[in-house]
Design an enzyme around this catalytic site. Structure first.
Site, PDB file in Angstrom:
ATOM      1  N   LYS A 112      33.420  32.746  46.320  1.00 31.85           N
ATOM      2  CA  LYS A 112      32.433  33.733  45.489  1.00 31.85           C
ATOM      3  C   LYS A 112      30.976  33.252  45.912  1.00 31.85           C
ATOM      4  CE  LYS A 112      34.516  35.505  41.986  1.00 31.85           C
ATOM      5  NZ  LYS A 112      34.880  35.638  40.132  1.00 31.85           N
ATOM      6  N   LYS A 195      44.426  40.003  46.432  1.00 31.92           N
ATOM      7  CA  LYS A 195      44.277  40.603  45.267  1.00 31.92           C
ATOM      8  C   LYS A 195      43.223  41.366  45.067  1.00 31.92           C
ATOM      9  CE  LYS A 195      41.298  37.741  42.447  1.00 31.92           C
ATOM     10  NZ  LYS A 195      41.127  37.624  41.102  1.00 31.92           N
ATOM     11  N   LYS A 198      37.979  42.633  40.440  1.00 30.33           N
ATOM     12  CA  LYS A 198      36.949  43.127  40.389  1.00 30.33           C
ATOM     13  C   LYS A 198      35.731  43.117  41.708  1.00 30.33           C
ATOM     14  CE  LYS A 198      37.140  42.188  35.671  1.00 30.33           C
ATOM     15  NZ  LYS A 198      37.011  40.348  35.318  1.00 30.33           N
TER      16      LYS A 198
HETATM   17  N1  AQP Z   1      44.795  40.914  40.851  1.00 34.30           N
HETATM   18  C1  AQP Z   1      45.550  40.020  39.694  1.00 34.30           C
HETATM   19  N2  AQP Z   1      46.328  39.728  39.433  1.00 34.30           N
HETATM   20  C2  AQP Z   1      47.014  39.793  38.301  1.00 34.30           C
HETATM   21  N3  AQP Z   1      46.691  38.906  37.437  1.00 34.30           N
HETATM   22  C3  AQP Z   1      45.376  39.073  38.022  1.00 34.30           C
HETATM   23  N4  AQP Z   1      44.090  38.835  37.091  1.00 34.30           N
HETATM   24  C4  AQP Z   1      42.872  39.150  37.634  1.00 34.30           C
HETATM   25  N5  AQP Z   1      43.181  39.442  38.818  1.00 34.30           N
HETATM   26  C5  AQP Z   1      44.233  39.344  38.836  1.00 34.30           C
HETATM   27  C6  AQP Z   1      44.069  37.412  36.075  1.00 34.30           C
HETATM   28  O1  AQP Z   1      43.114  38.229  35.164  1.00 34.30           O
HETATM   29  C7  AQP Z   1      42.654  36.877  34.023  1.00 34.30           C
HETATM   30  C8  AQP Z   1      41.002  37.628  33.549  1.00 34.30           C
HETATM   31  O2  AQP Z   1      40.919  37.629  34.918  1.00 34.30           O
HETATM   32  P1  AQP Z   1      39.099  37.247  34.805  1.00 34.30           P
HETATM   33  O3  AQP Z   1      38.361  37.416  33.610  1.00 34.30           O
HETATM   34  O4  AQP Z   1      38.426  35.751  35.279  1.00 34.30           O
HETATM   35  O5  AQP Z   1      38.483  38.374  35.753  1.00 34.30           O
HETATM   36  P2  AQP Z   1      38.395  37.795  37.034  1.00 34.30           P
HETATM   37  O6  AQP Z   1      39.454  36.837  37.508  1.00 34.30           O
HETATM   38  O7  AQP Z   1      36.889  37.494  37.220  1.00 34.30           O
HETATM   39  O8  AQP Z   1      39.230  38.863  38.324  1.00 34.30           O
HETATM   40  P3  AQP Z   1      39.393  39.876  38.836  1.00 34.30           P
HETATM   41  O9  AQP Z   1      39.681  40.899  38.824  1.00 34.30           O
HETATM   42  O10 AQP Z   1      39.891  38.979  39.706  1.00 34.30           O
HETATM   43  O11 AQP Z   1      37.169  39.579  39.533  1.00 34.30           O
HETATM   44  P4  AQP Z   1      37.326  38.100  40.618  1.00 34.30           P
HETATM   45  O12 AQP Z   1      37.214  39.012  41.421  1.00 34.30           O
HETATM   46  O13 AQP Z   1      35.449  38.512  40.426  1.00 34.30           O
HETATM   47  O14 AQP Z   1      37.321  37.158  40.716  1.00 34.30           O
HETATM   48  C9  AQP Z   1      43.387  36.218  34.437  1.00 34.30           C
HETATM   49  O15 AQP Z   1      43.622  34.822  33.943  1.00 34.30           O
HETATM   50  C10 AQP Z   1      43.154  36.487  35.855  1.00 34.30           C
HETATM   51  O16 AQP Z   1      44.373  35.271  36.841  1.00 34.30           O
END
Ligand code: AQP
Length: 332
Positions: A112, A195, A198
């Site tokens: 990030k 993966k 978001k």
């Molecule tokens: N692609 C995925 N497959 C399985 N599990 C996933 N999680 C996120 N993406 C996947 C799980 O969702 C939960 C919430 O995560 P978060 O709020 O930390 O969201 P995140 O990780 O910010 O979600 P994103 O989409 O991956 O956002 P970015 O890319 O911004 O970090 C967690 O338990 C996570 O493992």
């Protein structure tokens, strides 16, 4: 009952299928078997820049979605992280026993901060996994249901718990990640080796629970698949089809083998068309229920206030013990 804690960031106007299948779906099942604490982690959501009004809206939308997919405030404690001041309080203490090098090795920070530019990345983003450790340790959680991407952060949490315990005496339960292998990494529809995310996926690569269902259907029909025609489950060589089969199996409860068998001789287009329908039928009631919860924000806020009260009952006792162990003088 064993204890469980997990959190989700209110960083988008909708959760995506990865969040749901990787994590939140397991939250719903675990509220039946565990003493469950779940939070919308708004403190985490300000680590990479945000707008106040958007954040406020997204916290409610997140809570409404969690209720809509089946969290029941009678069966679990649902709260907003910033309503429980013990989280940043314990995080500070844990920051002081976390090595700079140790935190620098977190791959999520590396990815990030590289995307944002290392100079611009905040110190909050750097210490994000330490705040996450505080979230978990405050509740003495035995298990933490998350997706595969969180495994390294969980490892850090375990290390910090053990370190604190050996420095200052047994204080924290050392938690174990609860990662359900089949759905631990739902991938991007346009880049099935990455993966679904978001922040990193293109809009076409991600299925949002709250988007127009016709839009989701179109994204599934245009998902990147591999050359070849056979529908088999081969994540290594056919990651696109494997991802679609994974989602299909998870949403219908059908086994992958059963799906593969019933699509023998069919084309990718058939699979995509059917999965598109499955997804549309799946999100429709969730969207309706989410709207109902959002229609009454006062009631939603009340539920969250009750959750915060319950959470503080546990977190304040843990923090008091940790403060005492570390040698802070108790206020007279
Ligand atoms: N692609 C995925 N497959 C399985 N599990 C996933 N999680 C996120 N993406 C996947 C799980 O969702 C939960 C919430 O995560 P978060 O709020 O930390 O969201 P995140 O990780 O910010 O979600 P994103 O989409 O991956 O956002 P970015 O890319 O911004 O970090 C967690 O338990 C996570 O493992």
């Amino acid at each position: 009952r064993p204890r469980v804690l997990s959190g989700i960031q209110p960083t988008a106007d909708s959760f995506h299928l990865g969040n749901y299948l990787g994590a939140v779906r397991n939250w719903v099942t675990m509220q039946e078997t565990h003493d469950a604490f779940y939070c919308v982690v708004d403190l985490h959501a300000i680590t990479a820049g945000h707008e106040p009004e958007v954040l406020r809206r997204r916290v409610r939308v997140s809570a409404a979605q969690l209720l809509a997919v089946g969290l029941d405030p009678e069966r679990c404690t649902l709260f907003v992280q910033s309503h429980v001041p013990e989280h940043p309080q314990l995080a500070w203490v844990l920051n002081c026993i976390t090595g700079f090098g140790e935190a620098s090795r977190m791959t999520q920070f590396k990815d990030k901060s590289a995307r944002q530019g290392t100079e611009r990345a905040s110190v909050g983003l750097f210490t994000y996994p330490v705040l996450q450790a505080a979230d978990i340790l405050l509740y003495q959680a035995d298990a933490v249901p998350v997706g595969e991407d969180q495994r390294q952060h969980l490892e850090l949490t375990r290390d910090l718990a053990q370190r604190f315990n050996s420095l200052y005496g047994p204080t924290f339960t050392v938690p174990a990640p609860h990662i359900v292998r089949d759905t631990a990494k739902i991938t991007d529809l346009q880049d099935p080796t990455a993966k679904m995310s978001k922040s990193a996926s293109s809009p076409a690569g991600i299925i949002e629970l709250l988007e127009e269902p016709a839009k989701s259907a179109k994204k599934i029909r245009s998902a990147v698949t591999d050359t070849g025609r056979e529908i088999i489950f081969d994540p290594e060589n056919k990651p696109g089809i494997a991802n679609l089969l994974t989602i299909y199996a998870a949403l219908t409860g059908r086994g992958i083998d059963n799906l593969v068998e019933s699509y023998a001789g069919a084309g990718y287009g058939d699979l995509k068309k059917d999965l598109a329908e499955v997804v549309v039928e799946f999100v429709r009631p969730i969207q309706e229920r989410t709207r109902t919860f959002l229609d009454d924000p006062a009631q939603l806020d009340k539920l969250l206030a009750i959750g915060a009260e319950k959470a503080r009952g546990v977190s304040s006792a843990t923090l008091r013990t940790a403060y005492d162990r570390i040698g802070f003088l108790a206020p007279a």
